[in-house]
Scaffold this motif. Structure first.
Motif, PDB file in Angstrom:
ATOM      1  N   SER A  38       0.830  -1.208   0.000  1.00 30.12           N
ATOM      2  CA  SER A  38       0.000   0.000   0.000  1.00 30.12           C
ATOM      3  C   SER A  38       0.860   1.251   0.000  1.00 30.12           C
ATOM      4  CB  SER A  38      -0.916   0.022   1.218  1.00 30.12           C
ATOM      5  OG  SER A  38      -1.793  -1.054   1.201  1.00 30.12           O
ATOM      6  N   LEU A  39       1.943   1.211   0.755  1.00 27.60           N
ATOM      7  CA  LEU A  39       2.861   2.350   0.797  1.00 27.60           C
ATOM      8  C   LEU A  39       3.472   2.607  -0.573  1.00 27.60           C
ATOM      9  CD1 LEU A  39       4.288   4.425   2.682  1.00 27.60           C
ATOM     10  CD2 LEU A  39       6.086   2.719   2.951  1.00 27.60           C
ATOM     11  N   PHE A  40       3.919   1.537  -1.238  1.00 29.15           N
ATOM     12  CA  PHE A  40       4.493   1.693  -2.578  1.00 29.15           C
ATOM     13  C   PHE A  40       3.461   2.218  -3.569  1.00 29.15           C
ATOM     14  CE2 PHE A  40       7.831  -1.726  -1.594  1.00 29.15           C
ATOM     15  CZ  PHE A  40       8.758  -0.766  -1.248  1.00 29.15           C
ATOM     16  N   LYS A  41       2.256   1.678  -3.503  1.00 29.00           N
ATOM     17  CA  LYS A  41       1.196   2.140  -4.400  1.00 29.00           C
ATOM     18  C   LYS A  41       0.895   3.619  -4.159  1.00 29.00           C
ATOM     19  CE  LYS A  41      -1.292  -2.180  -5.130  1.00 29.00           C
ATOM     20  NZ  LYS A  41      -2.555  -2.895  -4.889  1.00 29.00           N
ATOM     21  N   GLY A  42       0.845   4.027  -2.909  1.00 29.33           N
ATOM     22  CA  GLY A  42       0.596   5.432  -2.588  1.00 29.33           C
ATOM     23  C   GLY A  42       1.716   6.321  -3.083  1.00 29.33           C
ATOM     24  N   ALA A  43       2.953   5.864  -2.947  1.00 32.54           N
ATOM     25  CA  ALA A  43       4.092   6.664  -3.416  1.00 32.54           C
ATOM     26  C   ALA A  43       4.069   6.793  -4.936  1.00 32.54           C
ATOM     27  CB  ALA A  43       5.403   6.035  -2.952  1.00 32.54           C
ATOM     28  N   VAL A  44       3.730   5.703  -5.624  1.00 32.67           N
ATOM     29  CA  VAL A  44       3.645   5.763  -7.088  1.00 32.67           C
ATOM     30  C   VAL A  44       2.513   6.699  -7.494  1.00 32.67           C
ATOM     31  CG1 VAL A  44       3.068   4.415  -9.144  1.00 32.67           C
ATOM     32  CG2 VAL A  44       4.698   3.518  -7.487  1.00 32.67           C
ATOM     33  N   GLY A  45       1.393   6.635  -6.804  1.00 30.86           N
ATOM     34  CA  GLY A  45       0.265   7.516  -7.113  1.00 30.86           C
ATOM     35  C   GLY A  45       0.626   8.986  -6.922  1.00 30.86           C
ATOM     36  N   MET A  46       1.322   9.291  -5.831  1.00 29.94           N
ATOM     37  CA  MET A  46       1.732  10.684  -5.615  1.00 29.94           C
ATOM     38  C   MET A  46       2.733  11.131  -6.666  1.00 29.94           C
ATOM     39  SD  MET A  46       1.934  11.287  -1.512  1.00 29.94           S
ATOM     40  CE  MET A  46       2.794   9.796  -1.072  1.00 29.94           C
ATOM     41  N   GLY A  47       3.621  10.236  -7.063  1.00 29.58           N
ATOM     42  CA  GLY A  47       4.594  10.570  -8.104  1.00 29.58           C
ATOM     43  C   GLY A  47       3.917  10.861  -9.437  1.00 29.58           C
ATOM     44  N   VAL A  48       2.919  10.063  -9.780  1.00 25.26           N
ATOM     45  CA  VAL A  48       2.169  10.285 -11.023  1.00 25.26           C
ATOM     46  C   VAL A  48       1.409  11.604 -10.958  1.00 25.26           C
ATOM     47  CG1 VAL A  48       0.259   9.419 -12.437  1.00 25.26           C
ATOM     48  CG2 VAL A  48       2.024   7.850 -11.623  1.00 25.26           C
ATOM     49  N   ALA A  49       0.804  11.891  -9.817  1.00 28.02           N
ATOM     50  CA  ALA A  49       0.075  13.152  -9.663  1.00 28.02           C
ATOM     51  C   ALA A  49       1.017  14.347  -9.793  1.00 28.02           C
ATOM     52  CB  ALA A  49      -0.642  13.190  -8.319  1.00 28.02           C
ATOM     53  N   LEU A  50       2.185  14.270  -9.163  1.00 29.90           N
ATOM     54  CA  LEU A  50       3.157  15.365  -9.285  1.00 29.90           C
ATOM     55  C   LEU A  50       3.670  15.492 -10.718  1.00 29.90           C
ATOM     56  CD1 LEU A  50       5.188  15.015  -5.982  1.00 29.90           C
ATOM     57  CD2 LEU A  50       3.619  16.834  -6.610  1.00 29.90           C
ATOM     58  N   GLY A  51       3.828  14.357 -11.387  1.00 27.56           N
ATOM     59  CA  GLY A  51       4.226  14.399 -12.796  1.00 27.56           C
ATOM     60  C   GLY A  51       3.182  15.095 -13.650  1.00 27.56           C
ATOM     61  N   GLY A  52       1.916  14.811 -13.368  1.00 24.80           N
ATOM     62  CA  GLY A  52       0.833  15.480 -14.094  1.00 24.80           C
ATOM     63  C   GLY A  52       0.821  16.980 -13.840  1.00 24.80           C
ATOM     64  N   LEU A  53       1.043  17.376 -12.578  1.00 24.88           N
ATOM     65  CA  LEU A  53       1.109  18.810 -12.275  1.00 24.88           C
ATOM     66  C   LEU A  53       2.282  19.469 -13.002  1.00 24.88           C
ATOM     67  CD1 LEU A  53       0.318  18.908  -8.459  1.00 24.88           C
ATOM     68  CD2 LEU A  53      -1.039  19.883 -10.311  1.00 24.88           C
ATOM     69  N   LEU A  54       3.413  18.778 -13.062  1.00 26.08           N
ATOM     70  CA  LEU A  54       4.582  19.315 -13.759  1.00 26.08           C
ATOM     71  C   LEU A  54       4.293  19.481 -15.257  1.00 26.08           C
ATOM     72  CD1 LEU A  54       7.566  20.164 -13.638  1.00 26.08           C
ATOM     73  CD2 LEU A  54       8.144  17.771 -14.041  1.00 26.08           C
ATOM     74  N   LEU A  55       3.625  18.501 -15.840  1.00 24.95           N
ATOM     75  CA  LEU A  55       3.276  18.608 -17.260  1.00 24.95           C
ATOM     76  C   LEU A  55       2.315  19.756 -17.513  1.00 24.95           C
ATOM     77  CD1 LEU A  55       2.853  14.868 -18.246  1.00 24.95           C
ATOM     78  CD2 LEU A  55       4.584  16.453 -19.068  1.00 24.95           C
ATOM     79  N   LEU A  56       1.323  19.937 -16.636  1.00 20.70           N
ATOM     80  CA  LEU A  56       0.384  21.043 -16.792  1.00 20.70           C
ATOM     81  C   LEU A  56       1.097  22.390 -16.627  1.00 20.70           C
ATOM     82  CD1 LEU A  56      -2.727  19.683 -14.879  1.00 20.70           C
ATOM     83  CD2 LEU A  56      -2.476  19.993 -17.353  1.00 20.70           C
ATOM     84  N   TYR A  57       2.062  22.445 -15.715  1.00 24.13           N
ATOM     85  CA  TYR A  57       2.826  23.675 -15.547  1.00 24.13           C
ATOM     86  C   TYR A  57       3.654  23.980 -16.779  1.00 24.13           C
ATOM     87  CZ  TYR A  57       6.208  27.009 -13.711  1.00 24.13           C
ATOM     88  OH  TYR A  57       6.987  28.113 -13.528  1.00 24.13           O
ATOM     89  N   MET A  58       4.244  22.927 -17.377  1.00 29.10           N
ATOM     90  CA  MET A  58       5.055  23.145 -18.574  1.00 29.10           C
ATOM     91  C   MET A  58       4.202  23.604 -19.750  1.00 29.10           C
ATOM     92  SD  MET A  58       7.928  20.094 -18.135  1.00 29.10           S
ATOM     93  CE  MET A  58       7.459  19.367 -19.629  1.00 29.10           C
ATOM     94  N   VAL A  59       2.956  23.105 -19.843  1.00 32.65           N
ATOM     95  CA  VAL A  59       2.063  23.520 -20.906  1.00 32.65           C
ATOM     96  C   VAL A  59       1.696  24.995 -20.734  1.00 32.65           C
ATOM     97  CG1 VAL A  59      -0.290  23.243 -21.807  1.00 32.65           C
ATOM     98  CG2 VAL A  59       1.131  21.233 -21.378  1.00 32.65           C
ATOM     99  N   LYS A  60       1.500  25.436 -19.495  1.00 31.47           N
ATOM    100  CA  LYS A  60       1.132  26.808 -19.212  1.00 31.47           C
ATOM    101  C   LYS A  60       2.231  27.770 -19.615  1.00 31.47           C
ATOM    102  CE  LYS A  60      -0.243  29.826 -15.452  1.00 31.47           C
ATOM    103  NZ  LYS A  60      -0.383  29.986 -14.017  1.00 31.47           N
ATOM    104  N   GLU A  61       3.474  27.354 -19.420  1.00 26.08           N
ATOM    105  CA  GLU A  61       4.613  28.234 -19.721  1.00 26.08           C
ATOM    106  C   GLU A  61       4.820  28.375 -21.164  1.00 26.08           C
ATOM    107  OE1 GLU A  61       6.948  29.946 -17.619  1.00 26.08           O
ATOM    108  OE2 GLU A  61       5.295  29.630 -16.241  1.00 26.08           O
TER     109      GLU A  61
END
Length: 61
Positions: A38-61
């Motif tokens: 569960s810990l690994f799954k949660g860490a992967v989920g948070m990593g994917v979410a942060l990756g999505g935020l980074l991609l959205l930020y790059m699109v905005k710029e």
């Protein structure tokens, strides 16, 4: 007496303590395997979410 000499004189005690901590950690991982997964799954989920935020930020710029 220097710190190096103290450490070398306690080498056997450190070795035994290290093995004890290692075995305790392995036992905890095996006993609580579902929680570890569960810990690994949660860490992967948070990593994917942060990756999505980074991609959205790059699109905005």
């Amino acid at each position: 007496m220097s710190l190096d000499k103290k450490i070398k004189s306690n080498k056997a005690a450190l070795l035994v303590t290290g093995f004890a901590v290692l075995i305790a950690g392995i036992i905890m991982i095996l006993v609580w395997w579902q929680d570890v997964v569960s810990l690994f799954k949660g860490a992967v989920g948070m990593g994917v979410a942060l990756g999505g935020l980074l991609l959205l930020y790059m699109v905005k710029e």
